[in-house]
Design a protein around this motif. Sequence first.
Motif, mmCIF file in Angstrom:
data_model
loop_
_atom_site.group_PDB
_atom_site.id
_atom_site.type_symbol
_atom_site.label_atom_id
_atom_site.label_comp_id
_atom_site.label_asym_id
_atom_site.label_seq_id
_atom_site.Cartn_x
_atom_site.Cartn_y
_atom_site.Cartn_z
ATOM 1 N N LEU A 199 10.511 -2.206 0.087
ATOM 2 C CA LEU A 199 9.975 -1.642 1.323
ATOM 3 C C LEU A 199 10.974 -0.671 1.943
ATOM 4 O O LEU A 199 12.186 -0.863 1.837
ATOM 5 N N ASP A 208 10.447 -4.585 7.815
ATOM 6 C CA ASP A 208 11.428 -5.655 7.729
ATOM 7 C C ASP A 208 10.739 -6.991 7.481
ATOM 8 O O ASP A 208 10.298 -7.662 8.420
ATOM 9 N N ARG A 240 14.490 -4.370 0.880
ATOM 10 C CA ARG A 240 14.024 -3.367 1.829
ATOM 11 C C ARG A 240 15.180 -2.476 2.283
ATOM 12 O O ARG A 240 16.336 -2.900 2.290
ATOM 13 N N PRO A 268 18.438 -6.763 3.185
ATOM 14 C CA PRO A 268 18.151 -5.390 3.605
ATOM 15 C C PRO A 268 19.363 -4.473 3.506
ATOM 16 O O PRO A 268 20.490 -4.879 3.766
#
Length: 337
Positions: A150, A154, A160, A316
């Motif tokens: 992504l 989130d 991500r 992330p």
Amino acid sequence: MSPRSPRPSGVTIRDVAAAAEVSRSTVSRAFTRPQLLSPETVQHVRAVAARLGYVGNQAARALSTGRFGNIAVVVPDIANPFFPPLVRSLQLAAEAADLAVFLGDSDESAEREAKLIARLGPQVEGFVLASPRLSEDLIRDLAAHRPVVLVNRDLDGIPRVLIDSSGGMTEAVLLLRKLGHERLAYLAGPRDSWSDQQRRAVLTQTSEAAGLTVEVIEVGRPTYAAGRDSVAALVRSGATAAIAFDDVVSQGVLAGLEVRGLSVPGDFSLVGCDDTLAPLMTPALTSVSAGAATAGTAAAKLLVDLLESTGPATGPITISTHLVTRATTAAPPRNAP
């Protein structure tokens, strides 16, 4: 099996690279762009590949392994100048890993995004979803069956890349307060956009802490026309400065203010986000930096790693932002309310 038939092989580029003691990109180039390497390197890599049973031809490899060497990136609006640098950098990083990139444009529609994913699915090995509009449940269902990365969404447990607007947005609010503005407006983007949700929250919290009043004006889809049409509500709000969801909206606001005979920054101050069109505007727009190209490269690398390993999901990757001050911010006019 005839001599010309591809030999089934589960050997990957990573296996050949490790055995040949070269990078994966070198293995890829040995088969697809040998002119970029020395003859000795090409001969060495191909000899190791042959010994391991690696099938270099893409079509043959697809037949033997079911992997076609394609990935897909889906964006909400390719006409928005934020996304082309992201797609381009992602494509360059994917090519280095011998992957082709399919592009889908959802037109800001979650339904269309779902249809694109369903149609691209049989042809690709994984997805990069940039600013996806799909529900969390649908994204998680997709990620349970296919590798997914992504960008600017989130969700825990899914690799991500997040462009963190908080730094740049905070700098923008503090700059406007320092210049003497007391009432601000935020020209908001789509409510299902993670970036918009983050920017709303940071702007509200920072303004409250700084003693400023903020009015949120719903713009919806971030277009030039939407920005221009929002000027009436902007003038009614009594704000002397505005922060727009992106530079495209800001461009429309500049045009709408000019029609009303209001100058920027003499009568009104304006800040954009993403810093995509800002240097090209007249006057040059103060804007929060973007990092779109960096995000594209990072997303491609995450997906390549996901395709080549069975390890746990990566946390992330966060890209920070800052304010780029130009010519659209100044002190409010003396007769401002």
